[in-house]
Design an enzyme around this catalytic site. Sequence first.
Site, short mmCIF file in Angstrom:
data_model
loop_
_atom_site.label_atom_id
_atom_site.label_comp_id
_atom_site.label_asym_id
_atom_site.label_seq_id
_atom_site.Cartn_x
_atom_site.Cartn_y
_atom_site.Cartn_z
N ASP A 392 0.73 11.20 3.66
CA ASP A 392 0.52 10.17 2.65
C ASP A 392 -0.78 9.39 2.80
O ASP A 392 -1.08 8.53 1.99
CB ASP A 392 1.72 9.19 2.71
CG ASP A 392 1.78 8.25 1.53
OD1 ASP A 392 1.32 8.65 0.45
OD2 ASP A 392 2.28 7.13 1.67
N HIS A 598 -1.39 3.43 7.06
CA HIS A 598 -2.12 3.74 5.81
C HIS A 598 -1.87 2.78 4.66
O HIS A 598 -2.67 2.73 3.74
CB HIS A 598 -1.89 5.19 5.38
CG HIS A 598 -0.46 5.57 5.11
ND1 HIS A 598 0.32 6.18 6.06
CD2 HIS A 598 0.32 5.44 4.02
CE1 HIS A 598 1.51 6.42 5.56
NE2 HIS A 598 1.55 5.98 4.33
#
Length: 1100
Positions: A392, A598
């Site tokens: 991701d 992230h």
Amino acid sequence: MNPMHSHGHPQGPAAIATPKLIRSITMDRCSNFTSGGANGNDVNLLSQLYKARTNSEEYISLLVHSVPDLKRIPFQEAIQQEFRPTRLGEWFGPSWSTHWFHVQLRIPNEFAGEEVHFIWNADNEAILWSMDGAPLQGLTGGAGSDARHDYLLTSRAQGGEVTQFYIEMACNGMFGAGNGLIGPPDPNRFFNLNELDLAVPNKLAWDLLYDYQIILGMAKDLHAESTRAAQALYTANKIINAFRPGDDSTLPLCLAIAADFLKAKNGDAQHEIHALGHCHIDTAWLWPFEETIRKAARSWSSQIGLMDRYPDYKFICSQAQQYEWVRDNYPALWDRIREKNAMGQFLPTGGTWIEMDTNMPNGESLCRQFLLGQRFFEEHFGKRCKVFWLPDSFGYTSQLPQLMRLAGMKYFFTQKLSWNNVNKFPLTTFWWIGLDGSKALIHMAPSETYNAQCTPEELIRTVKNHRDKEYSNTSLLVYGNGDGGGGPLSSMIERLKRMRDVDGLPRVEMSTPTDFYEKIERESPELTTWKGELYFELHRGIYTTHALCKKLNRSCEFLLRDVEMLATFAHIMDPAQFTYPKAEFDVFWKMICLIQFHDVISGSSIEMVYEDCLQMYAKVDSMGKQMREDLLERLMGLDPAATPPTSKKALSIFNTLAWSRTEVIEVPLDEDLPTMKQYSAFGRTGYTLVSNVPPLSVQGCSLEEDLKYEPVKVVTDQKNNIVMENQYIQVTFDKSGHLIGLHDKEERRELIKPDERGNVFRMYEDIPLFWDAWDVEIYHLEKGRVVEEGSVQILEQGPLRAALLVEKRISATSRLRQIVIMTAVSRRIDFETEVDWNENRQFLKVEFAWDIMADTVNYETQYGVVKRPTHYNTSWDSAKFEVVAHKFADLSEYGYGVALLNDCKYGYAAHDNIVRLSLIRSPKAPDSNCDIGHHVFKYAIYPHRGHFLQSDVVREGFNFNVPLLTRVVPRAKLDSLSTGIPRFHIEDAPNVVLDTIKKAEDSNQIIIRLYEAYGGHAKARLVSSLHIKAVHRCNILEDDIELVSSSSKSTQLDRTFSTNLRVLDDDVVELQQQAQQRQQAQGVQLSLTPFQILTLKVAF
Ligand SMILES: [Zn+2]
């Protein structure tokens, strides 16, 4: 009965007495059969899933304790609290609050002999606990595909038995407490307990449901003209005709019709899918870190339950941090995870501390992600991960192949590039060639999700989207609810089992990532390649969003660099007395690495997350700085108590960079310090010139030396422009603060074209299509305005430093103030900037237009530079309209270049001869206050002779970010400051940077990490003041790879050589000493390849 084998009927085909099937009508009919919202849903298959169901208080009693102050308390504390009665239909809140339920059940007598489920739905998240405090299973409310309402109480009830347990309810949904997917959290949401049942599933109906979902899926999603699509639709319709609601005796008949269709097998060349059970838990995002701890427990306990029920079920999960949280908070669950790991079912993957962003962390941070992650997995599960797992993260730096290799992994998984909104990424399974030429084997799941649901559509999509089928006939399917956690449901496993080998669908088997990649490596004789970064064509705003988080990331990374190095020196000097603070460093690094998740460092989390980050950064910053002070004192042998307060003072200057530096520095005005050469404009500090401060060492400065330099000058010209000049360059600012001239005196060259300018502030309207905090869209470039107005005044006029004050109203609600600095000894012009920012979806950038022609800009990345275009030739070029860089971006042509440096920014853009630095954004979701307020940052321009490749821009990037450390010391101490401080530096290779010095994880040896920064080969020498016994090249996990150098026997000082012949002995010792000195002066020879990261383990 069998449509496919009707030729077996002796009388031949029967004539049907009903109209031929009409595909569209039949399809709708078949869909309604398993749809909750369809007409007839009270009599379709879904209506038959439970044989019996009760919510009577006769059988279910409920007590609740609502935890005050939004606290999350441990089980043992919770069960001590006072509980009050509650019931189905009550509301619980507000958002983020926790409610503990004591549930008591009596199973109805008529359920005897049956499987009984407990059903709970309050539209939020919960976890079920055993009475003795073992987490048993997560419960996810709502009606979405991630719902998990059922808990299996018993597979065979006696009837009348009593069961009790606790439920810990969290008042947030799977995706936090916002409106829409990414709206900021609503602090006042309440949740209704709307389902609370004891139920007996109708197992045949469930079996039929799973069969039917596959058949219907094939009817819908296989090519309409295909044989199997037609047969599937015929079969689904036929099942409906055979089904009678309320009459369970029709279910076996329906199942037989389904089985007849599903039993047809595939051909040998069919595509093969390896299915991995997985659960992507964002370590923080639309919920805070603390909630993630509970998400991990909820998700993973559910998976353990599935492993008990399905012995061949395998589940992979990444992020060592989440394992550590579970280990520390849920010991009973931790034991079960280890048990299931030993059985080969619960498999750690990824090898990193968290699933980090790979664009913004510096090289050392990336190394620590692997070091912390792999060491954790090795310590607790006995082995390291082989597959680097980042499904991701938002784009992938070109140094990852090298770093993963150095962390013991050669396989990489992601799928995020499928979100590109300009170009479709053309490859699925390929060798990724990194910046330095390292190779990693990548597979990007062609289903384009890491949250697959195990549907026929996903299997069909997998084959369709696989872009390298010529080379590899296999794919990964990563299934299980994710992002907010959850993981696979039993329905997914049931469907997978049924789709194992069905004609028309690819073959699918439950597998492990390692088995998958090893099979590709074994069986694919050829694969294509992709060189360089995997640029993500979306989420380009994340290099700028949440500016403070990025600023603290940068400063803490450099602070840790300093402290680890100084602590290592202290350790070398006095291993007996000094304890290397490894435990503290581990805590610091875990925090820095955690924030590099992230969705955190990217700025795309909710406001609560950044409040937590700020606390962690404050801890690293304050403790780190205190440690640095203490270490400097120790290294320089300063004892404040031993110095008479009236003694004469001087300055010590510590340089933590690996090259010598000559700079003008700011010095405190201490009464006992000699007079300054120049006082600052605000009178509280002064400036002094320090010359040739040695690498990684200290230099005393009496402030009385008379260093020769040519003073910097500043004047106002006839046009009211302000001209600053030093020995190298002359710069001209117009009266609103734009740079309108930059003249290199040595080269006799003007760098700004007539009618062009630098230091131009541009405000863009910044309204992305959906992902507010994440995206800046390509069209923002069409709608920007220059902030023309401004004022300039002269603040400082030399001789060491000249400074201008520029002030600008950026808008009706935001203003900017900056100090522009030129010193006597540098070509660099600094812009120390403060902005008061109050905007709605505006994006501020600063830009410089240079008279330089170049097709590419050199952007700094971890341990190197990447080139990206200055033009929009192709869609691939124009998609890179906003890019990431670390400390600089450099525009160079033959003979000359200019770098644009920054101290805390990561977003850049370039077009033609203009380079832009992205400064501040103002997105409103998921944090409506994002970046509103005061900002402090600096940037600089650094014009240099020669192309970037011949320049010292890399060093200047460090210099700009890492100030010299100064301390006031007794004058009498000046000569002895550096005594004993170990010296290290690199000779013969200006392209090699000595980056990190730390103590080895497992020994008293020293780790030195260097890299080749420009993309060329290097022959370097590591020179030290210490006698180096042995140097090993190692990987970033600190495993030895090869011996680089060891001192030969003859150079070892060895007085035991001869005890009888004292004269000879002394001679020998002297010879040995000479040899040793020669060797020390020569240093250790090192060869580096372009962009190589070289980690050395050094023994003294
Ligand atoms: Zn994520």
